[in-house]
Design a protein around this motif. Sequence first.
Motif, short mmCIF file in Angstrom:
data_model
loop_
_atom_site.label_atom_id
_atom_site.label_comp_id
_atom_site.label_asym_id
_atom_site.label_seq_id
_atom_site.Cartn_x
_atom_site.Cartn_y
_atom_site.Cartn_z
N VAL A 184 0.85 -1.19 0.00
CA VAL A 184 0.00 0.00 0.00
C VAL A 184 0.89 1.24 0.00
CG1 VAL A 184 -1.86 1.24 1.15
CG2 VAL A 184 -1.74 -1.26 1.31
N LEU A 185 0.78 2.05 -1.03
CA LEU A 185 1.52 3.30 -1.13
C LEU A 185 0.73 4.37 -0.38
CD1 LEU A 185 3.73 5.15 -2.36
CD2 LEU A 185 2.27 5.35 -4.39
N ALA A 186 1.25 4.80 0.76
CA ALA A 186 0.55 5.75 1.63
C ALA A 186 1.21 7.12 1.52
CB ALA A 186 0.59 5.26 3.08
N SER A 187 0.48 8.08 0.97
CA SER A 187 1.06 9.40 0.74
C SER A 187 -0.01 10.47 0.86
CB SER A 187 1.69 9.46 -0.66
OG SER A 187 2.11 10.77 -0.97
N ASP A 188 0.43 11.69 1.17
CA ASP A 188 -0.52 12.79 1.23
C ASP A 188 -0.47 13.66 -0.02
OD1 ASP A 188 1.86 14.11 1.59
OD2 ASP A 188 1.27 15.20 3.38
N VAL A 189 0.26 13.22 -1.07
CA VAL A 189 0.32 13.98 -2.31
C VAL A 189 -0.09 13.08 -3.48
CG1 VAL A 189 2.18 15.43 -1.43
CG2 VAL A 189 2.74 13.48 -2.87
N ASP A 190 -0.69 13.70 -4.50
CA ASP A 190 -1.17 12.92 -5.65
C ASP A 190 -0.54 13.39 -6.97
OD1 ASP A 190 -2.41 15.35 -5.95
OD2 ASP A 190 -4.46 14.57 -5.84
N ASN A 191 0.67 13.95 -6.89
CA ASN A 191 1.34 14.45 -8.08
C ASN A 191 1.75 13.33 -9.02
OD1 ASN A 191 2.00 16.09 -5.57
ND2 ASN A 191 2.43 17.57 -7.17
N PRO A 192 1.78 13.61 -10.34
CA PRO A 192 2.35 12.65 -11.28
C PRO A 192 3.88 12.66 -11.19
CG PRO A 192 1.76 14.65 -12.44
CD PRO A 192 1.31 14.83 -11.01
N LEU A 193 4.53 11.84 -11.99
CA LEU A 193 5.98 11.74 -11.91
C LEU A 193 6.68 12.98 -12.45
CD1 LEU A 193 8.47 9.96 -11.27
CD2 LEU A 193 8.29 9.05 -13.60
N THR A 194 6.26 13.45 -13.63
CA THR A 194 6.96 14.56 -14.29
C THR A 194 5.98 15.63 -14.74
OG1 THR A 194 6.82 13.41 -16.43
CG2 THR A 194 8.81 13.04 -15.12
N GLY A 195 6.53 16.70 -15.31
CA GLY A 195 5.71 17.80 -15.80
C GLY A 195 5.60 18.93 -14.79
N PRO A 196 4.77 19.91 -15.07
CA PRO A 196 4.66 21.09 -14.19
C PRO A 196 4.23 20.76 -12.77
CG PRO A 196 3.55 21.48 -16.29
CD PRO A 196 3.93 20.04 -16.28
N LYS A 197 3.48 19.68 -12.60
CA LYS A 197 3.05 19.26 -11.26
C LYS A 197 3.80 18.02 -10.79
CE LYS A 197 -1.59 21.25 -11.59
NZ LYS A 197 -3.05 21.01 -11.51
N GLY A 198 4.87 17.67 -11.49
CA GLY A 198 5.62 16.47 -11.17
C GLY A 198 6.58 16.64 -10.02
N ALA A 199 7.23 15.55 -9.66
CA ALA A 199 8.12 15.53 -8.50
C ALA A 199 9.26 16.55 -8.59
CB ALA A 199 8.68 14.12 -8.30
N PRO A 200 9.99 16.64 -9.72
CA PRO A 200 11.09 17.62 -9.75
C PRO A 200 10.61 19.06 -9.64
CG PRO A 200 11.40 15.95 -11.44
CD PRO A 200 10.00 15.77 -10.92
N ALA A 201 9.57 19.41 -10.40
CA ALA A 201 9.12 20.81 -10.45
C ALA A 201 8.56 21.27 -9.11
CB ALA A 201 8.08 20.98 -11.55
N VAL A 202 7.76 20.42 -8.47
CA VAL A 202 7.06 20.84 -7.26
C VAL A 202 7.92 20.69 -6.01
CG1 VAL A 202 5.04 20.42 -5.80
CG2 VAL A 202 4.83 20.33 -8.30
N TYR A 203 8.66 19.57 -5.93
CA TYR A 203 9.37 19.27 -4.69
C TYR A 203 10.88 19.33 -4.81
CZ TYR A 203 4.70 17.66 -3.55
OH TYR A 203 3.34 17.62 -3.36
N GLY A 204 11.41 19.38 -6.04
CA GLY A 204 12.85 19.44 -6.21
C GLY A 204 13.52 20.60 -5.48
N PRO A 205 12.96 21.82 -5.57
CA PRO A 205 13.61 22.95 -4.89
C PRO A 205 13.75 22.75 -3.38
CG PRO A 205 12.07 23.75 -6.54
CD PRO A 205 11.87 22.26 -6.46
#
Length: 372
Positions: A184-205
């Motif tokens: 079970v993947l338990a997370s409080d975020v529903d972002n996709p992997l890439t793109g403007p809402k993806g992991a690098p763009a949103v959380y990388g900084p």
Amino acid sequence: MLIAADKFKGSLTAVQVAERVTAGLRRAVPTAEVEALPVADGGDGTVDAAVAAGFERREVRVAGPLGDEVTAAFALRGDTAVVEMAEASGLQRLPAGVLAPLTASTHGSGELLRAALDAGARTIVFGVGGSATTDGGAGMLTALGARLLDADGGPVAPGGGGLADLATADLSGLDPRLAEVDLVLASDVDNPLTGPKGAPAVYGPQKGASPDDVATLDAALAHYAKVLEAVLGPRAAEHASAPGAGAAGGIGYGALLLGARFRAGIEVMLDVLGFAPAVERADLVITGEGSLDEQTLHGKAPAGVAAAARAAGKEVVAVCGRLALAPEALGRAGIRRAYPLTDEEPDVAVCIADAGPILERVAERIGRDFLV
């Protein structure tokens, strides 16, 4: 009365919050019946919450995000394990002042999952959040038996940056026990992997990534997903755009490739911790976290606790370090009233430094307001 609060990040663990609130309530009413159920939403503190609820703490030596060995823990009760990726691959595992957005790896998280399998787990709640990594779960996959190779047939370098050199992937060596567990993947975020809402763009900084690093990581993760699509077919592309794929630097994507099912972290944890029977015994529920703000309303622990308590017909109040929600927003979330530490001590720095004693005073007020 049930205390089901998350940590005050940087000040108090969820267990400490429960202890301080209990002490404050009993200052107001020494005979108050108080039950504590520290909660977490899948991020850092998830294992501690499980242990507080009666799970056994298991420790294992695994690779930290930079490859150095660290002692990480998971929680086990019967054949259910709670694994927290931040225990192995979290920001707190980096040396002070060091960030490694391109090279930090989730290899140790894979080792933690393997340790849970070795311990006999048939259900694994995989809490993700607070990561130092943006490698799409590549390190985790290699720790579980996958081979990610460059054009020369050697393993790609660790971290998201190394995935730019990925030429082929071989997942045939993945631990066969993964096919037999409920992951079970338990997370409080529903972002996709890439793109403007993806992991690098949103959380990388947050992990030290510069704008150039973000672009490099986004391209590398997109390439990674493309290579895996060539191996696994369309489902690899579907997983990359699925909710939760971008969680914890994309480790959600790796978990989905392993067959995980995505659920809101707080909902999973409330089930695992036994919230339903506990809330039935309570007449008032106290929840909270360090900052009650707009993010709280989108899958954070207090919103999940309030929704579940409201469904059970129970009244909810919240404690917090700072409050950035209007009463109307609190009401819509099912929280009757919030008690911020800043009502007792306007200086935020003092609130952070002396959160425990101030929280006791706040809880004493709750006791007088609701129990006397």
